[in-house]
Design an enzyme around this catalytic site. Structure first.
Site, mmCIF file in Angstrom:
data_model
loop_
_atom_site.group_PDB
_atom_site.id
_atom_site.type_symbol
_atom_site.label_atom_id
_atom_site.label_comp_id
_atom_site.label_asym_id
_atom_site.label_seq_id
_atom_site.Cartn_x
_atom_site.Cartn_y
_atom_site.Cartn_z
ATOM 1 N N CYS A 93 28.357 77.515 67.603
ATOM 2 C CA CYS A 93 29.150 76.465 67.843
ATOM 3 C C CYS A 93 28.634 75.297 66.855
ATOM 4 O O CYS A 93 28.961 75.279 65.694
ATOM 5 C CB CYS A 93 29.438 76.157 69.099
ATOM 6 S SG CYS A 93 30.622 74.922 69.685
ATOM 7 N N HIS A 187 31.176 81.066 71.980
ATOM 8 C CA HIS A 187 29.674 81.196 72.757
ATOM 9 C C HIS A 187 29.496 82.641 73.313
ATOM 10 O O HIS A 187 30.114 83.047 74.249
ATOM 11 C CB HIS A 187 29.623 80.140 73.909
ATOM 12 C CG HIS A 187 29.567 78.770 73.532
ATOM 13 N ND1 HIS A 187 28.300 78.229 73.094
ATOM 14 C CD2 HIS A 187 30.480 77.946 73.000
ATOM 15 C CE1 HIS A 187 28.540 76.868 72.873
ATOM 16 N NE2 HIS A 187 29.708 76.592 72.618
ATOM 17 N N GLU A 189 26.785 83.896 74.560
ATOM 18 C CA GLU A 189 25.996 83.784 75.670
ATOM 19 C C GLU A 189 26.361 83.728 77.092
ATOM 20 O O GLU A 189 25.847 83.947 78.159
ATOM 21 C CB GLU A 189 24.794 82.714 75.549
ATOM 22 C CG GLU A 189 25.563 81.142 75.781
ATOM 23 C CD GLU A 189 25.867 80.594 74.308
ATOM 24 O OE1 GLU A 189 25.734 79.349 74.280
ATOM 25 O OE2 GLU A 189 26.475 81.399 73.441
#
Length: 540
Positions: A93, A187, A189
């Site tokens: 990002c 993202h 994660e």
């Protein structure tokens, strides 16, 4: 305090390590967790970290997201020396945009166009760039990802190619033509990105070449060696234990390393759980063979808490009193060690965990890098002890796995957290021996019934609080005017947010019935159905 540095920083040289640079994202700690889950060790540093000051060479670097716009005044930026390490880099990002800025991209082309939520990523394979396809190896050509950004690229940086796009983001994933430098707008994660963990595994293992060797089994022996090297053959260590999993695991690890030269101290502050001191003595002293002494200071603590109702004052009184009691006891131990001709106390053991360290990381400067709970306020300076934190690099789940390896019982390993001020902040209003007795008894029944129903492991934290109100009731034919117990139970992964636990009604009925019938002074039980935020997990 040099010993703390010696015992804490060398772990990055014992394992293949991924360096994560944090730009202030709320998800940064999740990157660390996801990579650790693949068996690869990683550490989180502020994005202002100077590469020349690192005491290890990482195998790869991750640039996190950020709440900032890259064009915003005061926006954080990375040390360009990251790209001179000769190791793979991935920007997530904001990290993608930072790569574009550093690598000569058209940063003025980053425009304000918010995108938040699910998106479908189309993976683009590039056979002419061998390393390009490794990032999405084993991931479907169309996959679900999670976007959360305001800025985005509208042109490629120099020498980069596209390897992923969404309907609204043409440059959702990019790669350098010659170097293993990647940028992704989404993202990986968060769990909303379906193959995010696989992508991070690909980066750490397939691209960076890390060995998947980070396990608690390997950590035990290496940590024991490190502790022995720092403490020496004749040094001694003192540490407070509470009966919780963190202090217990730290104590057992220290016992394995230096035996009876580790001195554990349990301070009975009068606001512990029912039978807590007896349980700790049996578990740590008898079963685990730890050199333990118990100091009964309950009257001192409760005396200082008399007429105090403000929760912050309660915390400060308990913290300051603990320092007084622990320091006095540590001085006694020090004198005994000297008298016996063994090493004097040079070190203080603490059970600091990695989430505490992560919370203290700030790119705004070193003044924000140490939280007050990392040491027992003022104790270290007064006692001139060096700090040893063997769990400093571990998450809670890793500590529990370590506890199991060390032979600690499941009941203790999976015990719910208990606040430092204990029942004092679960008795709302003035803390008296009578009030503590009521709250302690109700809490004991509550936890006992949760365990009987086999729900304990489903709940992250549960407790009973005694409210500073009374209600009218009827027992037999007699009117009562007694106190109220509030039950609290939450589920959470990080304790930053939490949801209330949805009990089976039959279990709540049984808990309520037992408390009302067995706890003297209570005639009403309520259940707290508040989430965090806006509420907190504890009432005070």
């Amino acid at each position: 305090m040099s010993s703390q540095t010696d015992v804490q920083t060398t772990i990055s040289n014992l394992y293949d390590t991924i360096l994560i640079l944090d730009f202030g994202s709320q998800y940064s700690h999740l990157i660390t967790r996801r990579i650790r889950e693949t068996g690869v060790y990683c550490e989180l540093f502020p994005c202002t970290q100077k590469i020349k000051d690192l005491d290890f060479k990482p195998k790869g670097v991750v640039l996190s997201g950020s709440p900032y716009s890259i064009h915003e005044e005061g926006a954080p930026h990375v040390d360009p020396a990251v790209f001179d390490l000769g190791v793979p880099v991935i920007g997530i990002c904001y990290g993608l945009q930072e790569i574009s800025r550093v690598k000569g991209g058209n940063t003025s082309g980053i425009s304000r166009k918010s995108e938040y939520g699910f998106a479908e990523l189309k993976v683009i394979k590039l056979d002419n760039i061998p390393h390009a396809n490794k990032l999405f190896d084993g991931i479907e050509e169309i996959t679900q990802v999670w976007m959360s950004h305001g800025d985005h690229l509208d042109s490629l940086p120099q020498d980069f190619e596209i390897i992923g796009a969404t309907e609204t983001s043409d440059y959702a994933a990019i790669v350098h033509k010659k170097e293993p430098i990647f940028g992704i707008q989404f993202h990986p994660e968060v769990t909303h990105t379906l193959k995010g963990k696989k992508l991070l595994e690909n980066f750490a293992i397939n691209i960076c070449g890390c060995k998947s060797s980070w396990t608690m089994g390997s950590f035990v022996d290496k940590e024991i060696e490190r502790i022995r090297a720092v403490v020496g053959e004749n040094g001694s260590v003192v540490g407070a234990v509470s009966g919780g999993v963190d202090s217990t695991v730290a104590a057992v690890l220290m016992k394995r390393a230096i035996g009876d030269r580790f001195h554990a101290v349990l301070v009975d502050n009068g606001v512990m759980r029912m039978n807590e001191c007896q349980l700790v003595k049996e578990t740590l002293g008898t079963q685990l063979g730890i050199n333990l002494r118990v100091v009964d200071a309950s009257e001192l603590f409760l005396g200082r808490l008399a007429n105090v109702t403000d929760p912050e004052r309660k915390r400060k009184i308990i913290g300051n009193t603990f320092i007084d009691v622990f320091e006095k006891e540590a001085h006694k131990i020090d004198e005994e060690c000297i008298h016996k001709g063994v090493g004097k106390i040079d070190f203080l053991l603490q059970g600091t965990l990695y989430p505490d360290v992560i919370e203290s990381i700030s790119f705004k400067g070193p003044s924000a890098t140490i939280k007050s709970h990392h040491n027992v306020g003022g104790l270290l300076e007064n006692m001139r002890l060096s700090l040893i934190e063997p769990l400093r690099e571990l998450f809670k789940d890793e500590v529990r796995a370590l506890g199991t390896i060390l032979g600690i019982s499941d009941d203790l390993v999976w015990r719910h957290p208990f606040p430092g001020p204990g029942i004092a902040i679960r008795v709302l209003g003035e803390v008296t021996p009578a009030q503590v007795k009521i709250a302690r008894h109700a809490d004991f029944i509550y936890i006992e019934e949760i365990k009987k129903a086999n729900l304990y492991r489903e709940i992250s934290q549960a407790y009973a609080a005694l409210l500073p109100i009374r209600s009218v009731g009827v027992m037999g034919d007699t009117r009562t005017y007694e106190q109220v117990i509030a039950l609290r139970a939450v589920t959470t992964t990080d304790f930053m947010t939490a949801d209330w636990y949805d009990f089976p009604v039959s279990v709540l009925k049984r808990i309520s019935s037992r408390i009302l019938n067995e706890v003297e002074g209570v005639n009403r039980v309520v259940y707290d159905v508040s989430s965090k935020p806006p509420s907190t997990i504890e009432w005070e």
